[in-house]
Design an enzyme around this catalytic site. Structure first.
Site, short mmCIF file in Angstrom:
data_model
loop_
_atom_site.label_atom_id
_atom_site.label_comp_id
_atom_site.label_asym_id
_atom_site.label_seq_id
_atom_site.Cartn_x
_atom_site.Cartn_y
_atom_site.Cartn_z
N CYS A 100 0.83 -1.21 0.00
CA CYS A 100 0.00 0.00 0.00
C CYS A 100 0.86 1.25 0.00
O CYS A 100 0.60 2.20 -0.75
CB CYS A 100 -0.92 -0.01 1.21
SG CYS A 100 -2.08 1.36 1.27
N CYS A 197 -6.88 -3.82 6.55
CA CYS A 197 -8.03 -2.91 6.47
C CYS A 197 -9.11 -3.42 5.52
O CYS A 197 -10.29 -3.15 5.74
CB CYS A 197 -7.57 -1.52 6.07
SG CYS A 197 -6.90 -1.39 4.38
#
Length: 354
Positions: A100, A197
């Protein structure tokens, strides 16, 4: 005074990154990245829910700064989520936080910020920067070593580091909480985010099963003896002990590796790794000199730094552990190299040797 874009996740660290920069006199704009449709009200989440976006906006309003929400959901799905699934399907164990930062939250946002005319991108990462007289920027561990995030930023290059700001790295987390409470921020008591997440349930195996389906295969001991079977190698990671579905053995078995649809297990001693190979290697400043001593490496986000010797070949390196050997290292993990508390760079592990 610089024009600074601050990535505001809605958590404590990015809150204080924005506040500290405003108090230093910079022209600050907050941006929240919408990266996944994670439901609100989930404990342990702190970057991708609607609640987080609202908290970030409340902080920006209190600071009196401009605030925007940018939709990075497609980029996140393609560059992080799909990569995560593909890696597990290929028998690797990826770190989605590294991906990410490498592909979205830091690198892609940096490109967008500079393209929009900002001087710098600031985030709430717990790292520190130190700049030499010649302008070379070094990436160091933070004051609060328990919150160190250099591991997930090892891929940052000089062009990026020169345009970055990481103000919270100079403070301990407890200090930041007190500072946020003094300023009346809604995020002052907000817990740290954890888990993946985009898997709000925490059920990684279930998430992967829905996408990869049933892929049965054998579980064998290190000598090739068949001990059981499984419904998908992607359900297992190197070092795993629970949930193997095998019993009646003289001592516990751990996953030591996968090959195709075959899971291999062994005793704890079989997890020790003497060396690894890493590829797609990058350096924050320059590659270490051949034979340079005093280097350590981490194979996990919060793993211990272990003494190593490096053999470099372009964007590939062979790393030998010269002291303690790490346990349960898997292809797909990031290997990050340090000299004292400076992060020098790293790469993705592609092979291990025992």
């Amino acid at each position: 005074m610089a024009q600074v874009m601050v990535a505001m996740s809605g958590g404590l660290d990015s809150t204080m990154a924005a506040a500290l920069l405003v108090e230093q006199g910079h022209d600050v704009t907050g941006v929240h990245l919408k990266m996944a449709d994670t439901p609100s009200g989930l404990p342990g989440k702190g970057c991708c829910t609607l609640d987080d976006a609202r908290d970030a906006r409340r902080v920006a309003d209190r600071l009196g700064i401009a605030f925007y929400v940018w939709d990075f959901a497609d980029a996140f799905a393609e560059r992080v989520v799909e990569d995560f699934v593909d890696a597990y399907a290929a028998g690797r164990t990826p770190n989605p936080c590294v991906r990410c930062n490498e592909r979205v939250k830091y690198a892609a946002l940096m490109e967008r910020a500079l393209g929009a005319g900002f001087d710098r991108l600031a985030t709430g990462h717990h790292v520190r920067l130190r700049t030499d007289a010649d302008g070379t920027v070094h990436l160091h561990r933070p004051v609060d070593d328990g919150k160190d995030q250099t591991y997930v930023l090892y891929m940052a290059g000089q062009d990026q580091l020169r345009r970055s700001a990481f103000p919270v790295g100079e403070h301990r987390k407890s200090e930041l909480r007190a500072m946020a409470a003094e300023r009346g921020f809604v995020t002052a008591a907000k817990p740290d985010s954890h888990d993946i997440c985009f898997i709000p349930s925490g059920d990684t195996a279930g998430f992967l099963s829905a996408r990869l389906g049933r892929r049965p295969g054998p579980i064998v001991d290190v000598d090739g003896t068949r001990l059981g079977s499984h419904d998908g190698a992607y359900r297992f990671t190197v070092g795993q002990r629970r949930g193997l579905g095998i019993g009646g053995l003289d001592e516990p078995r751990f996953v030591t590796g996968t090959r195709g649809d075959t899971i291999t297990v062994g005793r704890r001693a079989d997890l020790a790794v003497t060396s690894v190979t890493a590829e797609d290697v990058t350096w924050t400043t320059a590659a270490p000199a051949p034979g340079q001593g005093g280097l350590t490496a981490q194979v996990r986000y919060h793993g211990a730094p272990l003494p190593v010797a490096l053999d470099l070949d372009g964007d590939r390196m062979a790393v030998t552990f010269t002291g303690e050997q790490p346990l349960g290292v898997a292809p797909g993990q990031a290997l990050v190299v340090y000299r004292d508390d400076e992060c020098l760079g790293g790469g993705t592990i592609t092979a291990t040797a025992r």
